[in-house]
Design a protein around this motif. Structure first.
Motif, PDB file in Angstrom:
ATOM      1  N   UNK A 181       0.841  -1.190   0.000  1.00 17.81           N
ATOM      2  CA  UNK A 181       0.000   0.000   0.000  1.00 17.81           C
ATOM      3  C   UNK A 181       0.881   1.246   0.000  1.00 17.81           C
ATOM      4  N   UNK A 182       0.239   2.396  -0.128  1.00 22.73           N
ATOM      5  CA  UNK A 182       0.958   3.664  -0.053  1.00 22.73           C
ATOM      6  C   UNK A 182       0.849   4.287   1.334  1.00 22.73           C
ATOM      7  N   UNK A 188      -2.854   6.907   9.083  1.00 25.49           N
ATOM      8  CA  UNK A 188      -3.209   7.206   7.703  1.00 25.49           C
ATOM      9  C   UNK A 188      -4.086   6.102   7.124  1.00 25.49           C
ATOM     10  N   UNK A 189      -3.732   4.846   7.408  1.00 25.17           N
ATOM     11  CA  UNK A 189      -4.514   3.727   6.886  1.00 25.17           C
ATOM     12  C   UNK A 189      -5.938   3.759   7.420  1.00 25.17           C
ATOM     13  N   UNK A 206      -2.730  -4.327   4.883  1.00 26.50           N
ATOM     14  CA  UNK A 206      -1.709  -3.835   5.805  1.00 26.50           C
ATOM     15  C   UNK A 206      -1.854  -4.543   7.145  1.00 26.50           C
ATOM     16  N   UNK A 207      -0.893  -4.329   8.018  1.00 28.96           N
ATOM     17  CA  UNK A 207      -0.930  -4.927   9.339  1.00 28.96           C
ATOM     18  C   UNK A 207      -0.204  -4.055  10.344  1.00 28.96           C
ATOM     19  N   UNK A 208      -0.372  -4.371  11.604  1.00 27.50           N
ATOM     20  CA  UNK A 208       0.329  -3.631  12.643  1.00 27.50           C
ATOM     21  C   UNK A 208       0.395  -4.474  13.904  1.00 27.50           C
ATOM     22  N   UNK A 209       1.343  -4.150  14.756  1.00 24.60           N
ATOM     23  CA  UNK A 209       1.412  -4.761  16.081  1.00 24.60           C
ATOM     24  C   UNK A 209       1.011  -3.687  17.084  1.00 24.60           C
ATOM     25  N   UNK A 210       0.083  -4.022  17.953  1.00 21.86           N
ATOM     26  CA  UNK A 210      -0.459  -3.032  18.878  1.00 21.86           C
ATOM     27  C   UNK A 210       0.329  -2.987  20.189  1.00 21.86           C
TER      28      UNK A 210
END
Length: 325
Positions: A181-182, A188-189, A206-210
């Motif tokens: 992704x950009x 932003x996502x 997309x992904x993330x670690x919290x």
């Protein structure tokens, strides 16, 4: 040529190079030991090299890497040179060089497909899967979790919007995975257009670690520690969340985290592809793949298996996971 294909070819080239080195009398472990001695374990696992480490890297490692990787990768794409105090990003090349060698017998001997089981007892899990590195899909692993009905893009957006400080905490202390992704941050996502969030515009994954404790507490009211983990097991403080629509997810890579992990498919379907590390190619099946369905949990040691994911058409794919010990 697609980046995922290039990375897969690079892994094959690494394997060929390893075999040629061994046949010529070189000792791969000595190379790893020298690498760790020069840059230090802590810095090898950090996100970049500083100037002191760069000299050894340029003299010893870079010529070998560029000799076969330069043809397949744009040099700027490989090195990611930036205007920052850190000069080079660590990527799969350095993880491969520094990772601990795998016990191939435990990992994959006799394994021709990823097992799919239900009613997995704590004893069977501990004996056969917990710390062997062998992957397994527990098809009833997320039963009775309210997360299956509650988690969607709107749920996460509203959760973070009412805890605005969580964006800052995650940006400073955790990781965001933009994949293809950009987006450059979780904030932003989460603030993409409504049209795009409903998958009516440019695709995204997309992904993330919290790392935010308030978000963590809310998330964990909707899921529990998978039932088959031993009672003494502890899950990490970080939750990993991956979300996106049909198409490529994570490209093939290997992780450098502390422990093995589980991931639960809460929505949609996603194909996992696993490739064994180079030293296990004579023991393992070359490639394993499985389709994850809603409510299923996969156990995989991502420090030992190269892995990639692909989201199938249908519902938005949402997975959540964590490390365990």
């Amino acid at each position: 040529m697609a980046t995922a294909t290039r990375v897969e070819e690079l892994a094959v080239l690494f394997s060929d190079l390893r075999e040629k080195s061994l046949k010529s009398g070189e000792n791969v472990d000595n190379i790893r030991t020298e690498f760790l001695r020069q840059v230090g374990t802590g810095r090898a696992q950090s996100s970049c090299f500083n100037k002191k480490s760069l000299k050894w890297f340029v003299i010893v490692v870079l010529p070998v890497v560029l000799a076969f990787a330069g043809y397949y990768f744009d040099v700027i794409e490989l090195l990611h040179v930036r205007e920052e105090p850190c000069l080079l990003n660590v990527n799969e090349i350095f993880i491969e060089v520094t990772r601990k060698r795998t016990n191939c017998t435990l990992l994959c001997e006799g394994l021709t497909e990823i097992p799919r089981v239900s009613g997995l007892s704590k004893q069977d899990f501990a004996a056969n899967y917990a710390y062997t590195g062998r992957p397994v899909v527990v098809v009833d692993g997320a039963k009775n979790w309210s997360a299956i009905d509650r988690f969607n893009f709107t749920f996460f957006k509203e959760l973070f919007d009412k805890n605005k400080d969580a964006y800052r905490v995650n940006e400073e202390e955790c990781q965001f995975f933009p994949y293809r992704t950009d987006f450059f941050s979780l904030e932003q996502a989460m603030n993409m257009s409504k049209e795009r969030s409903e998958w009516k515009a440019e695709p995204w994954y997309f992904g993330w670690s919290n790392c935010d404790p308030v978000i963590r507490q809310e998330l964990r009211t909707h899921y529990q520690l998978p039932y088959f983990l031993p009672k003494q097991s502890e899950t990490s403080e970080q939750d990993w969340i991956f979300m996106g629509g049909p198409g490529p997810g994570a490209q093939i890579h290997i992780d450098s985290v502390d422990r093995p992990s589980w991931q639960a498919q809460l929505s949609g379907q996603k194909i996992w592809t696993l490739i064994p590390p180079p030293e296990c190619e004579h023991v393992c099946t070359p490639k394993l793949a499985t389709t994850m369905n809603k409510g299923e949990v996969i156990i995989v040691d991502t420090n030992q298996w190269y892995h990639s994911t692909k989201v199938l058409p249908g519902e938005l794919s949402i997975t959540i996971g964590a490390e365990y010990d």
